[in-house]
Design a protein around this motif. Structure first.
Motif, short mmCIF file in Angstrom:
data_model
loop_
_atom_site.label_atom_id
_atom_site.label_comp_id
_atom_site.label_asym_id
_atom_site.label_seq_id
_atom_site.Cartn_x
_atom_site.Cartn_y
_atom_site.Cartn_z
N ASN A 1 0.82 -1.22 0.00
CA ASN A 1 0.00 0.00 0.00
C ASN A 1 0.85 1.26 0.00
OD1 ASN A 1 -2.45 -1.17 -0.16
ND2 ASN A 1 -2.73 -1.32 2.07
N ALA A 2 2.06 1.14 0.52
CA ALA A 2 2.92 2.33 0.58
C ALA A 2 3.59 2.60 -0.77
CB ALA A 2 3.98 2.14 1.66
N CYS A 3 3.41 1.67 -1.71
CA CYS A 3 3.96 1.88 -3.06
C CYS A 3 2.87 2.56 -3.89
CB CYS A 3 4.33 0.53 -3.68
SG CYS A 3 4.61 0.63 -5.45
N PRO A 4 3.16 3.72 -4.50
CA PRO A 4 2.12 4.44 -5.24
C PRO A 4 1.53 3.66 -6.41
CG PRO A 4 3.95 5.91 -4.76
CD PRO A 4 4.38 4.54 -4.37
N VAL A 5 2.20 2.57 -6.87
CA VAL A 5 1.58 1.76 -7.92
C VAL A 5 1.26 0.34 -7.42
CG1 VAL A 5 2.52 3.07 -9.87
CG2 VAL A 5 3.84 1.17 -8.94
N ASN A 6 1.35 0.15 -6.11
CA ASN A 6 0.95 -1.10 -5.46
C ASN A 6 1.59 -2.36 -6.05
OD1 ASN A 6 -2.08 0.60 -5.51
ND2 ASN A 6 -0.98 0.18 -3.62
N ILE A 7 2.88 -2.33 -6.20
CA ILE A 7 3.60 -3.54 -6.66
C ILE A 7 3.46 -4.62 -5.58
CG2 ILE A 7 5.91 -4.50 -7.15
CD1 ILE A 7 6.66 -1.73 -8.22
N ASN A 8 3.25 -5.87 -6.00
CA ASN A 8 3.16 -6.97 -5.03
C ASN A 8 4.59 -7.34 -4.59
OD1 ASN A 8 2.70 -9.25 -3.54
ND2 ASN A 8 1.06 -10.00 -4.89
N ILE A 9 5.08 -6.58 -3.63
CA ILE A 9 6.49 -6.68 -3.23
C ILE A 9 6.83 -8.06 -2.61
CG2 ILE A 9 8.24 -5.67 -1.67
CD1 ILE A 9 6.72 -2.92 -2.28
N PRO A 10 6.04 -8.55 -1.65
CA PRO A 10 6.39 -9.87 -1.08
C PRO A 10 6.42 -10.96 -2.14
CG PRO A 10 4.68 -8.80 0.21
CD PRO A 10 4.87 -7.96 -1.02
N LYS A 11 5.54 -10.85 -3.14
CA LYS A 11 5.49 -11.89 -4.19
C LYS A 11 6.79 -11.88 -5.00
CE LYS A 11 2.50 -13.66 -7.88
NZ LYS A 11 3.12 -13.43 -9.16
N PHE A 12 7.22 -10.69 -5.42
CA PHE A 12 8.43 -10.71 -6.26
C PHE A 12 9.66 -11.07 -5.43
CE2 PHE A 12 9.28 -5.94 -5.71
CZ PHE A 12 10.63 -6.02 -5.42
N ILE A 13 9.63 -10.75 -4.14
CA ILE A 13 10.78 -11.14 -3.30
C ILE A 13 10.82 -12.66 -3.14
CG2 ILE A 13 11.80 -10.98 -0.99
CD1 ILE A 13 11.03 -8.07 -0.90
N ARG B 1 16.18 2.79 -9.26
CA ARG B 1 17.29 3.74 -9.06
C ARG B 1 16.86 5.06 -8.43
NH1 ARG B 1 18.92 0.53 -13.23
NH2 ARG B 1 21.18 0.21 -13.39
N VAL B 2 15.70 5.59 -8.84
CA VAL B 2 15.42 6.97 -8.42
C VAL B 2 14.27 7.16 -7.44
CG1 VAL B 2 16.37 7.86 -10.60
CG2 VAL B 2 13.89 7.60 -10.38
N CYS B 3 13.50 6.10 -7.17
CA CYS B 3 12.37 6.28 -6.24
C CYS B 3 12.88 6.57 -4.83
CB CYS B 3 11.55 5.00 -6.15
SG CYS B 3 10.21 5.00 -7.29
N PRO B 4 12.21 7.49 -4.12
CA PRO B 4 12.57 7.70 -2.71
C PRO B 4 11.95 6.59 -1.86
CG PRO B 4 10.86 9.24 -3.40
CD PRO B 4 11.15 8.38 -4.59
N GLN B 5 12.49 5.36 -1.99
CA GLN B 5 11.88 4.20 -1.31
C GLN B 5 11.82 4.40 0.20
OE1 GLN B 5 14.70 3.45 -3.37
NE2 GLN B 5 13.74 2.51 -5.14
N GLU B 6 12.79 5.15 0.73
CA GLU B 6 12.83 5.33 2.19
C GLU B 6 11.58 6.06 2.69
OE1 GLU B 6 14.74 6.77 0.00
OE2 GLU B 6 14.69 8.93 0.34
N LYS B 7 10.88 6.78 1.77
CA LYS B 7 9.65 7.46 2.18
C LYS B 7 8.43 6.68 1.74
CE LYS B 7 11.48 12.13 2.05
NZ LYS B 7 11.80 13.16 1.09
N GLN B 8 8.63 5.64 0.92
CA GLN B 8 7.48 4.89 0.39
C GLN B 8 7.54 3.46 0.91
OE1 GLN B 8 8.10 5.94 -3.76
NE2 GLN B 8 7.09 7.89 -3.50
N CYS B 9 7.69 2.50 0.02
CA CYS B 9 7.60 1.08 0.43
C CYS B 9 8.48 0.74 1.63
CB CYS B 9 7.94 0.17 -0.75
SG CYS B 9 9.50 0.58 -1.55
N GLU B 10 9.73 1.20 1.60
CA GLU B 10 10.66 0.80 2.67
C GLU B 10 10.28 1.42 4.02
OE1 GLU B 10 14.75 1.31 1.42
OE2 GLU B 10 14.39 0.20 -0.43
#
Ligand SMILES: Cc1cc2nc3c(=O)[nH]c(=O)nc-3n(C[C@H](O)[C@H](O)[C@H](O)COP(=O)(O)OP(=O)(O)OC[C@H]3O[C@@H](n4cnc5c(N)ncnc54)[C@H](O)[C@@H]3O)c2cc1C
Length: 456
Positions: A48-60, A87-96
């Motif tokens: 939910n914290a990813c603005p395009v809602n990538i299924n992060i646990p699935k790809f991991i 490379r350029v997403c501010p992940q520290e403010k989003q998914c991470e």
């Protein structure tokens, strides 16, 4: 406890003399270790914290199972540019920032995993070959930045015939003309855009909508059923001080465009140099200012300093970018606000700045800078102004009934503008934001356009 892997970087003394990529990417071994840190949460807040809602646990999980192609496709479904965003997403403010592991330890390095898969897919020519059923309905996209590209991909997947009109002579928006090569190699942008060409999206360059063609013409003469405006926020804000028109004064967008799009970074292998001199002052404290300062250093400036009116804690740039700038000997001169640019024979010589003291916190949550009527001057050869961008007003001026706010941002409701069938998203709506937010806006706009076309 397995520690978060550290991104290998190009040596700091070498890299300030070249434009090669700073962050080198994880090795396969690091990828496996990092993926193994994921807790595979039942309720994965990162999605939910990813603005395009990538299924992060699935790809991991797919990475853990060595299913790299599958893992790439999991991302590509939601995000057409993993190589760019990794490379350029501010992940520290989003998914991470939402990663549960981050409560007690360092969060999973999701961005580095995404980048790995993006690069892996390019190296192995893995392409999510989708079956597209053409509906032969035409949609036009204005602007080829992340918002336009993302909307184009989503619409094409739904079967639409998509044309992208771009004012410049190359595609990608800020990814092409703004973000420097050492953070985002142009080859990655090229490859990820090439994939969209393989989906049979048509790209038209040197087409300034509002000048070459108007929105009215596209709707009425070219028979587009709908239009998506994604023209970004490329108009620089000015300091409005004396001397801004002197030679040696640049706006960051113009400066970075000359370096990236016009390839000054390749000089002498390209015939378009840009001369910054020995001492460069960059005004501003955001990511754009960091990019401009680090580029100026690489172009040969001996001394580059950032002039910012608040303190170090208030700098809006990503911490990582600030740290990289410090490592590259960029100096920060704080609590200073330029009040005059002084020249001789029309050439910049000096920046005069007022010393600011910090008062109570303002609405931004940062301490308000208060003028002190005391001044400092700095001898400089160039000054790059990076204090923000607004949308270009060309569409507003040339399109009847297009409603904008006082900053010329297009007003939308469910992605639709005040003109039926004309949609907008990305920086042109929000003002300067992020790549992934623009891509999210493009995706949502595609859904709204599809709904509009199907119900009218
Ligand atoms: C130097 C810089 C560094 C940045 N770094 C980062 C970062 O590290 N991470 C991050 O997430 N975000 C970053 N951003 C912000 C991010 O790049 C933007 O938020 C994002 O690109 C917005 O996407 P967009 O598609 O709305 O607009 P843009 O990327 O601006 O694309 C708009 C496109 O429309 C074209 N266009 C404009 N007017 C017309 C017209 N009339 N007709 C046809 N075409 C037109 C433009 O030429 C451009 O190609 C950075 C921005 C800058 C300037």
């Amino acid at each position: 406890m397995i520690k978060r892997q550290t991104m290998p970087l190009q040596d700091k003394d070498k890299r300030k003399h070249n434009f090669s990529e700073v962050a080198q990417g994880f090795s396969l071994q690091q990828i496996k270790i990092e993926a193994s840190r994921c807790l595979n949460c039942k309720n994965p807040l990162c999605v939910n914290a990813c603005p395009v809602n990538i299924n992060i646990p699935k790809f991991i999980k797919e990475i853990i199972n060595d299913e790299y192609e599958k893992a790439y496709c999991t991302i590509y479904q939601e995000n057409i540019m993993p190589g760019v965003c990794g490379r350029v997403c501010p992940q520290e403010k989003q998914c991470e920032s939402a990663c549960v592991l981050g409560i007690k330890q360092d969060s999973v390095s999701i961005g580095a995993l995404e980048r790995f898969l993006g690069d892996y897919s390019l190296e192995n020519d893995i392409f999510n070959k989708e079956k597209i059923i053409d509906n032969n309905i035409k949609v036009a996209i204005i602007g080829s930045g992340p918002a336009g590209l993302s909307a184009a991909a989503s619409l094409r997947r739904l079967g639409y015939s998509v044309d992208i009109y771009e004012a410049l002579h190359d595609f990608g928006g800020v990814l092409r003309y703004g973000i420097p090569e050492f953070r985002l190699p142009k080859s990655i942008v090229d490859e990820e855009i090439n994939r969209l060409k393989r989906l049979k999206i048509k790209f038209h360059k040197n087409a300034i909508i509002g000048k070459t063609l108007t929105i009215n013409q596209l709707l009425n003469e070219y028979n587009y059923k709908s239009i998506f405006l994604a023209t970004g926020a490329g108009l620089p804000k000015s300091l409005n001080i004396k001397g801004e028109n002197l030679n040696g004064v640049y706006y960051a967008n113009e400066f970075l465009t000359r370096v990236n799009l016009m390839k000054a970074y390749k000089f002498p292998n390209s015939p378009t140099p840009i001369k910054v001199g020995e001492t460069v002052c960059v005004v501003g404290g955001g990511n754009v200012a960091m990019d401009a300062a680090r580029v100026a250093k690489r172009l040969g400036a001996k001394e580059v300093f950032v002039l910012y009116r608040r303190d170090m804690d208030a700098l809006p740039a990503r911490r990582e970018e600030i740290n990289h700038a410090i490592e590259e000997d960029i100096d920060f001169r704080l609590c200073l606000n330029p009040v005059e640019l002084i020249g001789e024979n029309y050439r910049l010589k000096e920046v005069k700045a007022e010393i600011m003291k910090l008062g109570e916190k303002d609405s931004s949550g940062r301490k308000r800078p208060i003028p002190t009527k005391t001044y400092k001057s700095f001898k400089v050869d160039s000054c790059i102004i990076a204090i923000g961008q607004n949308p270009n007003p060309i569409l507003k001026r040339t399109t009847n009934n297009l409603k904008v706010d006082s900053y010329d941002r297009i007003i939308v409701e469910d992605c639709q503008t005040s003109i039926p069938g004309v949609f907008a998203g990305g920086d042109i709506v929000t003002g300067a934001a992020t790549v992934i937010q623009a891509m999210g806006a493009g995706k949502r706009a595609a859904e709204s356009i599809d709904k509009f076309i199907k119900t009218t």
